[in-house]
Scaffold this active site. Structure first.
Site, PDB file in Angstrom:
ATOM      1  CG  HIS A  98     -19.125  20.302 -52.127  1.00  0.00           C
ATOM      2  ND1 HIS A  98     -19.208  20.080 -53.486  1.00  0.00           N
ATOM      3  CD2 HIS A  98     -20.257  19.779 -51.587  1.00  0.00           C
ATOM      4  CE1 HIS A  98     -20.338  19.454 -53.750  1.00  0.00           C
ATOM      5  NE2 HIS A  98     -20.985  19.254 -52.617  1.00  0.00           N
ATOM      6  CG  ASN A 147     -22.966  19.098 -57.497  1.00  0.00           C
ATOM      7  OD1 ASN A 147     -23.286  17.928 -57.685  1.00  0.00           O
ATOM      8  ND2 ASN A 147     -22.814  19.601 -56.289  1.00  0.00           N
ATOM      9  CB  SER A 175     -23.980  20.928 -53.457  1.00  0.00           C
ATOM     10  OG  SER A 175     -25.291  21.311 -53.212  1.00  0.00           O
ATOM     11  CD  GLU A 222     -16.207  20.767 -55.996  1.00  0.00           C
ATOM     12  OE1 GLU A 222     -17.331  20.637 -55.462  1.00  0.00           O
ATOM     13  OE2 GLU A 222     -16.070  20.868 -57.227  1.00  0.00           O
TER      14      GLU A 222
HETATM   15  N1  CAA Z   1     -20.953   6.126 -42.356  1.00  0.00           N
HETATM   16  C1  CAA Z   1     -19.923   5.302 -42.189  1.00  0.00           C
HETATM   17  N2  CAA Z   1     -19.662   4.283 -43.031  1.00  0.00           N
HETATM   18  C2  CAA Z   1     -20.510   4.084 -44.072  1.00  0.00           C
HETATM   19  C3  CAA Z   1     -21.619   4.922 -44.293  1.00  0.00           C
HETATM   20  C4  CAA Z   1     -21.819   5.984 -43.388  1.00  0.00           C
HETATM   21  N3  CAA Z   1     -22.818   6.859 -43.531  1.00  0.00           N
HETATM   22  N4  CAA Z   1     -22.261   4.489 -45.422  1.00  0.00           N
HETATM   23  C5  CAA Z   1     -21.571   3.429 -45.885  1.00  0.00           C
HETATM   24  N5  CAA Z   1     -20.517   3.178 -45.068  1.00  0.00           N
HETATM   25  C6  CAA Z   1     -19.446   2.211 -45.275  1.00  0.00           C
HETATM   26  C7  CAA Z   1     -19.841   0.805 -45.058  1.00  0.00           C
HETATM   27  O1  CAA Z   1     -19.666   0.436 -43.702  1.00  0.00           O
HETATM   28  C8  CAA Z   1     -18.859   0.063 -45.970  1.00  0.00           C
HETATM   29  O2  CAA Z   1     -17.571  -0.016 -45.358  1.00  0.00           O
HETATM   30  P1  CAA Z   1     -16.378  -0.997 -45.906  1.00  0.00           P
HETATM   31  O3  CAA Z   1     -15.957  -0.474 -47.251  1.00  0.00           O
HETATM   32  O4  CAA Z   1     -15.315  -0.857 -44.860  1.00  0.00           O
HETATM   33  O5  CAA Z   1     -16.987  -2.354 -45.997  1.00  0.00           O
HETATM   34  C9  CAA Z   1     -18.746   0.980 -47.162  1.00  0.00           C
HETATM   35  O6  CAA Z   1     -19.093   2.271 -46.683  1.00  0.00           O
HETATM   36  C10 CAA Z   1     -19.655   0.560 -48.279  1.00  0.00           C
HETATM   37  O7  CAA Z   1     -20.977   0.474 -47.770  1.00  0.00           O
HETATM   38  P2  CAA Z   1     -21.992  -0.698 -48.088  1.00  0.00           P
HETATM   39  O8  CAA Z   1     -21.253  -2.007 -48.212  1.00  0.00           O
HETATM   40  O9  CAA Z   1     -23.143  -0.632 -47.153  1.00  0.00           O
HETATM   41  O10 CAA Z   1     -22.622  -0.293 -49.465  1.00  0.00           O
HETATM   42  P3  CAA Z   1     -21.979  -0.084 -50.862  1.00  0.00           P
HETATM   43  O11 CAA Z   1     -20.810  -0.939 -51.128  1.00  0.00           O
HETATM   44  O12 CAA Z   1     -23.151  -0.142 -51.772  1.00  0.00           O
HETATM   45  O13 CAA Z   1     -21.445   1.426 -50.811  1.00  0.00           O
HETATM   46  C11 CAA Z   1     -21.713   3.734 -51.084  1.00  0.00           C
HETATM   47  C12 CAA Z   1     -22.279   2.480 -50.477  1.00  0.00           C
HETATM   48  C13 CAA Z   1     -20.359   4.067 -50.452  1.00  0.00           C
HETATM   49  C14 CAA Z   1     -22.698   4.850 -50.759  1.00  0.00           C
HETATM   50  C15 CAA Z   1     -21.530   3.513 -52.632  1.00  0.00           C
HETATM   51  O14 CAA Z   1     -22.717   3.053 -53.191  1.00  0.00           O
HETATM   52  C16 CAA Z   1     -21.114   4.773 -53.358  1.00  0.00           C
HETATM   53  O15 CAA Z   1     -19.936   5.124 -53.401  1.00  0.00           O
HETATM   54  N6  CAA Z   1     -22.092   5.461 -53.980  1.00  0.00           N
HETATM   55  C17 CAA Z   1     -21.865   6.716 -54.672  1.00  0.00           C
HETATM   56  C18 CAA Z   1     -21.722   7.814 -53.672  1.00  0.00           C
HETATM   57  C19 CAA Z   1     -21.559   9.155 -54.308  1.00  0.00           C
HETATM   58  O16 CAA Z   1     -21.437   9.336 -55.511  1.00  0.00           O
HETATM   59  N7  CAA Z   1     -21.538  10.189 -53.457  1.00  0.00           N
HETATM   60  C20 CAA Z   1     -21.456  11.527 -53.909  1.00  0.00           C
HETATM   61  C21 CAA Z   1     -22.831  12.081 -54.015  1.00  0.00           C
HETATM   62  S1  CAA Z   1     -22.800  13.747 -54.544  1.00  0.00           S
HETATM   63  C22 CAA Z   1     -22.580  14.615 -53.138  1.00  0.00           C
HETATM   64  O17 CAA Z   1     -22.545  14.120 -52.050  1.00  0.00           O
HETATM   65  C23 CAA Z   1     -22.363  16.051 -53.251  1.00  0.00           C
HETATM   66  C24 CAA Z   1     -23.362  16.899 -53.895  1.00  0.00           C
HETATM   67  O18 CAA Z   1     -23.086  18.070 -53.916  1.00  0.00           O
HETATM   68  C25 CAA Z   1     -24.613  16.486 -54.497  1.00  0.00           C
END
Ligand code: CAA
Length: 295
Positions: free
Chosen positions: A139, A189, A118, A151
């Site tokens: 990424h 990031n 990251s 990314e």
């Molecule tokens: N595998 C498969 N499917 C998943 C999953 C997983 N691990 N986690 C969630 N899902 C699916 C769910 O089944 C659901 O599917 P549908 O849209 O078809 O209904 C969907 O994702 C949404 O899940 P939930 O309804 O359980 O929960 P939610 O609506 O609260 O969404 C979330 C969860 C997608 C995590 C949402 O909260 C979100 O987008 N959060 C922000 C995520 C983010 O910013 N990620 C980047 C982080 S930074 C990073 O990763 C890189 C770094 O370098 C730090």
């Protein structure tokens, strides 16, 4: 490109393995312990069940996806037939440099070596290998099966051909890749972590409570999670490590990690994975409860 080796079976590694396997690639998933690999397979099966419940895939797709994944505890064995290696080991520079040196010795020079880092320099990682032009950043975002972005980070020596191959491969996974150059924090990031750090400063200075800060960003800016919940989700140790890379890389005090973040990491309050961060997490519960310290 058919055979993909994924190194590391933690949150990112198992998500990357899941995504490649679901899209028909043969995946060799490598970790140091068999227990970690078994846990990763369980997580992947659980996430496939989630997709079945939502009607996104059927039972047969789950069986095929799982049968596309083989597990290994030895890097040389797991990477022996790879066309591409995606490294998703712990976010620790020494570990990554050592791994890439080893991969470069084990794999054919034509094999593309990608890191899911990251923030660690792709150029520095590439310099440990015999063919730096074939080293690139790939990424993914958490949760990998859901998030559309990859990314794609070009190191100093990465060729156009390798970059184009990884851009196209990301599209085959149903992702939308974005090409960026190799500077501290890349793009994702460099922008995300200062926002998270500022949110932590806002708690630290008593401007508002945890729930209130996240509500402002969720309802005011339509973010799916507030920055403090997102920090817990990413892992506070990972956020701290990335901020240190930005701080060291740019030498600018604006990236200095908030002392509250440093304290929380030293205390072992790392977010979701440790059960407590800005919120407290109870297995099986979806309720978002502010941690006692901030209540
Ligand atoms: N595998 C498969 N499917 C998943 C999953 C997983 N691990 N986690 C969630 N899902 C699916 C769910 O089944 C659901 O599917 P549908 O849209 O078809 O209904 C969907 O994702 C949404 O899940 P939930 O309804 O359980 O929960 P939610 O609506 O609260 O969404 C979330 C969860 C997608 C995590 C949402 O909260 C979100 O987008 N959060 C922000 C995520 C983010 O910013 N990620 C980047 C982080 S930074 C990073 O990763 C890189 C770094 O370098 C730090």
């Amino acid at each position: 490109m058919k055979n993909i080796t994924v190194i590391g079976s933690g949150t990112m590694g198992n998500g990357i393995a899941h995504t490649f396997a679901q899209n028909g690639f043969n995946v060799s998933l490598v970790d140091i312990s068999d227990a970690a690999l078994q846990k990763a397979l369980q997580t992947i099966a659980g996430n496939l069940d989630r997709q079945i419940k939502k009607g996104a895939i059927d039972d047969a797709a789950k069986t095929t996806t799982l049968s596309n994944i083989k597990t290994y505890t030895d890097v040389s064995e797991g990477a022996a037939n790879a066309d591409l290696v995606v490294e998703a080991a712990t976010e620790n520079k020494e570990i990554k440099l050592k791994l890439f040196k080893q991969l470069s010795e084990v794999c054919q020079p034509r094999v593309i070596l990608a890191s899911n880092t990251s923030s660690i320099s792709i150029t520095e990682i590439a310099a440990t290998t015999s063919n730096p032009s074939n080293v690139i950043g790939m990424h993914f975002m958490n949760p990998v099966p859901v998030m559309k972005l990859v990314e794609v980070i070009r190191g100093y020596a990465t060729t156009n051909e390798v970059t184009n191959t990884i851009m196209e491969l990301s599209r085959q996974l149903g992702k939308d890749p974005v090409e960026v150059n190799d500077y501290p924090g890349f793009v994702a990031n460099r922008i995300l972590m200062p926002m998270i750090n500022e949110a932590i400063y806002t708690v630290f200075e008593g401007v508002a409570g945890v729930h209130e800060i996240d509500t402002v960003m969720k309802l005011g800016m339509a973010h799916p999670m507030g920055p403090l919940q997102l920090a817990d989700f990413i892992g506070l140790d990972v956020c701290l490590a990335i901020l240190k890379v930005l701080h060291n890389g740019f030498g600018n005090p604006k990236y200095a990690p908030c002392p509250l973040l440093v304290n929380m990491v030293m205390a072992g309050h790392l977010g979701v994975k440790s059960g407590s961060g800005f919120y407290k997490y109870t297995a099986g519960s979806k309720d978002l409860v502010v941690a006692d310290k901030f209540a």
